[in-house]
Design an enzyme around this catalytic site. Sequence first.
Site, mmCIF file in Angstrom:
data_model
loop_
_atom_site.group_PDB
_atom_site.id
_atom_site.type_symbol
_atom_site.label_atom_id
_atom_site.label_comp_id
_atom_site.label_asym_id
_atom_site.label_seq_id
_atom_site.Cartn_x
_atom_site.Cartn_y
_atom_site.Cartn_z
ATOM 1 N N SER A 417 0.824 -1.213 0.000
ATOM 2 C CA SER A 417 0.000 0.000 0.000
ATOM 3 C C SER A 417 0.854 1.257 0.000
ATOM 4 C CB SER A 417 -0.898 0.043 1.237
ATOM 5 O OG SER A 417 -1.640 -1.128 1.366
ATOM 6 N N HIS A 438 -1.342 -2.683 -7.174
ATOM 7 C CA HIS A 438 -2.034 -2.323 -5.937
ATOM 8 C C HIS A 438 -3.530 -2.523 -6.103
ATOM 9 C CE1 HIS A 438 -3.189 0.866 -2.746
ATOM 10 N NE2 HIS A 438 -3.025 -0.317 -2.198
ATOM 11 N N GLU A 450 -4.183 -0.024 -9.212
ATOM 12 C CA GLU A 450 -3.098 0.922 -9.472
ATOM 13 C C GLU A 450 -1.891 0.129 -9.957
ATOM 14 O OE1 GLU A 450 -3.589 4.858 -6.631
ATOM 15 O OE2 GLU A 450 -2.669 3.095 -5.742
ATOM 16 N N ASN A 488 -4.117 6.442 -2.007
ATOM 17 C CA ASN A 488 -3.912 6.556 -0.562
ATOM 18 C C ASN A 488 -3.165 7.829 -0.192
ATOM 19 O OD1 ASN A 488 -5.315 4.251 -0.008
ATOM 20 N ND2 ASN A 488 -3.519 2.939 0.219
HETATM 21 P P1 NAI Z 1 -3.127 -9.926 6.081
HETATM 22 O O1 NAI Z 1 -2.467 -9.801 7.393
HETATM 23 O O2 NAI Z 1 -4.586 -10.206 6.020
HETATM 24 O O3 NAI Z 1 -2.412 -11.083 5.241
HETATM 25 C C1 NAI Z 1 -1.033 -11.249 5.140
HETATM 26 C C2 NAI Z 1 -0.765 -12.717 4.890
HETATM 27 O O4 NAI Z 1 0.588 -12.878 4.508
HETATM 28 C C3 NAI Z 1 -0.984 -13.587 6.125
HETATM 29 O O5 NAI Z 1 -1.880 -14.631 5.772
HETATM 30 C C4 NAI Z 1 0.416 -14.144 6.439
HETATM 31 O O6 NAI Z 1 0.373 -15.464 6.936
HETATM 32 C C5 NAI Z 1 1.073 -14.075 5.082
HETATM 33 N N1 NAI Z 1 2.523 -13.980 5.163
HETATM 34 C C6 NAI Z 1 3.268 -13.189 5.956
HETATM 35 N N2 NAI Z 1 4.574 -13.385 5.732
HETATM 36 C C7 NAI Z 1 4.660 -14.320 4.766
HETATM 37 C C8 NAI Z 1 5.747 -14.944 4.103
HETATM 38 N N3 NAI Z 1 6.996 -14.622 4.386
HETATM 39 N N4 NAI Z 1 5.466 -15.857 3.158
HETATM 40 C C9 NAI Z 1 4.215 -16.157 2.854
HETATM 41 N N5 NAI Z 1 3.141 -15.604 3.452
HETATM 42 C C10 NAI Z 1 3.367 -14.700 4.403
HETATM 43 O O7 NAI Z 1 -2.764 -8.610 5.265
HETATM 44 P P2 NAI Z 1 -3.525 -7.925 4.041
HETATM 45 O O8 NAI Z 1 -4.502 -6.962 4.540
HETATM 46 O O9 NAI Z 1 -3.956 -8.987 3.113
HETATM 47 O O10 NAI Z 1 -2.354 -7.075 3.371
HETATM 48 C C11 NAI Z 1 -1.338 -7.675 2.598
HETATM 49 C C12 NAI Z 1 -0.637 -6.595 1.798
HETATM 50 O O11 NAI Z 1 -1.592 -5.942 0.964
HETATM 51 C C13 NAI Z 1 0.018 -5.500 2.611
HETATM 52 O O12 NAI Z 1 1.184 -5.101 1.946
HETATM 53 C C14 NAI Z 1 -1.014 -4.395 2.595
HETATM 54 O O13 NAI Z 1 -0.445 -3.130 2.779
HETATM 55 C C15 NAI Z 1 -1.551 -4.541 1.202
HETATM 56 N N6 NAI Z 1 -2.900 -4.026 0.986
HETATM 57 C C16 NAI Z 1 -3.884 -4.166 1.903
HETATM 58 C C17 NAI Z 1 -5.154 -3.672 1.682
HETATM 59 C C18 NAI Z 1 -6.261 -3.863 2.669
HETATM 60 O O14 NAI Z 1 -7.293 -3.202 2.528
HETATM 61 N N7 NAI Z 1 -6.136 -4.746 3.629
HETATM 62 C C19 NAI Z 1 -5.469 -2.946 0.427
HETATM 63 C C20 NAI Z 1 -4.375 -2.912 -0.504
HETATM 64 C C21 NAI Z 1 -3.143 -3.412 -0.213
#
Ligand code: NAI
Length: 707
Positions: A417, A438, A450, A488
């Site tokens: 993000s 994104h 994006e 953002n």
């Molecule tokens: P989340 O916490 O729901 O999911 C992250 C996942 O990554 C977890 O299931 C975790 O087990 C896994 N993970 C962590 N380290 C890992 C590794 N080394 N290898 C494999 N899997 C691993 O987080 P979320 O919300 O899905 O966000 C993920 C990314 O997307 C972040 O960079 C966030 O900034 C970005 N993002 C989030 C948005 C949102 O609305 N939640 C919108 C747009 C982007």
Amino acid sequence: MSDTTKPSDVVRTERLGRVLVVTVDHPPVNALSAAVRAGLIAAIDAAEADAGTAAVLIVGAGRSFIAGADIREFGKTPLPPSLPEVCRRIEDCAKPVVAALHGPALGGGLEIALAAHYRLALPGAKLGLPEVQIGLIPGSGGTQRTPRLIGVAAAIELMLSGRHIGPDEALRLGLIDRIGAAGDARAQGLAYAEELLAAGAPVRRSRDAQGLADRDAQRAALEAARAETARKSRGLFSPLKIVEAVEAALDRPFDEGMRLERELFLQCIDSPQRQGLIHAFFAEREVAKVPEARAAQPRPVASAGVVGGGTMGAGIAVAMLDAGLPVTMVERDEASLARGRANVEKVYDGLVAKGRMTPDAKAAVMARFTGATSYEAFGAVDLVVEAVFEDMAVKKAVFAELDRVCKPGAVLATNTSYLDIDEIAASVSRPGDVLGLHFFSPANIMKLLEIVVPACVSADVVATGFALAKTLRKVPVRAGVCDGFIGNRVLAVYRQAADHLMEDGASPYQIDEALREFGFAMGPFQVSDLAGGDIGWATRKRRAATRDPRARYVQIADRLCERGWFGQKTGRGWYLYPEGSRAGRPDPEVLAIVEAERARAGVTPRSFTNEEIVRRYMAAMINEGANVVHQRIALRPLDVDVVFLSGYGFPRHRGGPMKYADMTGLPQLLADIREFAKEDPLFWQPSPLLVDLVERGADFASLNQSA
Ligand code: NAI
């Protein structure tokens, strides 16, 4: 150009036996230019004058019947004959007229077909009256003929949704008479016309159809539709005009209904909402025109990988599965992988529960999904999207693995993000393959993507991002690397403006209300409750170290987060959500916290009108939008518009923040910002681009050509 084409160039006639075949041949989509309109009238005249012609068949050449109005005529005064005249001439024809539809038969194209006496559609035909999407109503008899054919409820639903329907549904509704076999529309139309002639089928006009005969039921359907439209259309102009036109179909003779339809159509043409909606329509097509997509061919993407199965990783996997791609997900351990797979399955289980997907179809989709805990599983994939925790060290570790296992030429994308994608790219041996993709949450639903372009990326990788967006049916917007990219980054600024307004005296509930009145589906505090207040809190903490110590910082949101009030998921945030309810209720305790914080900050609260709230909020959004264009983070103002329209719920009829600024006037906006700056000169610094445009008497639209 269509204006100089002769009618005979674009509408061909040829007599085959007793049937005059009229072929509209105006590539690429047989749009209804002036020449096509004149050609159709000439063809009907010829059919009537020719004693050897007993029936007329109208077909389209190429891949569509007639896809609609000619968009090159938008905004100009159309040349005669008008489309309603053409439709009338077809309907009045003394000999039976058959329309054979294949491919798109939309808007004016469907209205032509409805004016014919018999309709046949081939599999794959798409029928619809989508005018509402550009702020209009069907203006060539669509509002009068459709309800006479299929009744009030179905006609209104078709016109208000603007959706496309296939031949099966069209037949069921009574919009067409027959479904043909796959193949040639002309041959099947001819056979149908011959069959009608052999049976002595008469001329049969849609204006005489009896779909409204059951008057009491139709009246009840109309009143129900009116109430629902008033409730749902949130200040939109044309939906209620559609209901009004259909009411005339119910209550008045055909000719009077047609007159009212024209009147309402012209009112819609004059409405500023149409300007906004047309801008949105064109901007969404322009965004894909970026230098890299012109310069390079995309790499083929036949399979994809996703790292992380959390909120975003699972949503991205679903978006890719829905587009038909095989998807491999890698998670850090078996338990997380099981959760990731469950997150994906949950989406399809929801569809199955609602009857929108069969269990077999779900099984077929899930058969394309593979889970793994080892990166080796990515050896053959063409593109990987990383969606792990928002932490630079974790991201770099993941990219090191991708660098190690992915085949040469694989696209390595991050869904970060905020993080610096140049830094991520620099950490691998192939920075040219690294891109930002994104997505927005929920990633399988939200249209915006994006495409973030780091300094070293190759053009064909960017082109691949755009091609992938098309496969996924997303709206791609090119963005440069900076904290928050386009969306953002701008959001962070207008959210601060909302916080300032709150500390200065407006309640969060009033601010939300003012923005709903403006046309947003939700106000910023409702959005925060939906997304989870903890996300913004984490961002604020991350930025604390680099924040200008002189900058105003409103702490109210932090007070809520310290109490664990993160929004819907915790049962309370800015609003109260009793027993898991999704509709929030204002919370007196929040108001008490707001008051205490005002006192702590030494602010004497004052009152704001809803209009003043919108003015400040929009000024902050537009000013930062201008900065984003000025710094080339966005290519053009229209890219900023599309980001807000397709990712942030900006009201479509206002065209996006930059279009809205043009429509309300840049000099006034700049004057507002300078006025606000008297209180807070650090926050309200006019964008150099805005100042420049005002000095030159120009507007944002003048920059939209220069990608
Ligand atoms: P989340 O916490 O729901 O999911 C992250 C996942 O990554 C977890 O299931 C975790 O087990 C896994 N993970 C962590 N380290 C890992 C590794 N080394 N290898 C494999 N899997 C691993 O987080 P979320 O919300 O899905 O966000 C993920 C990314 O997307 C972040 O960079 C966030 O900034 C970005 N993002 C989030 C948005 C949102 O609305 N939640 C919108 C747009 C982007």
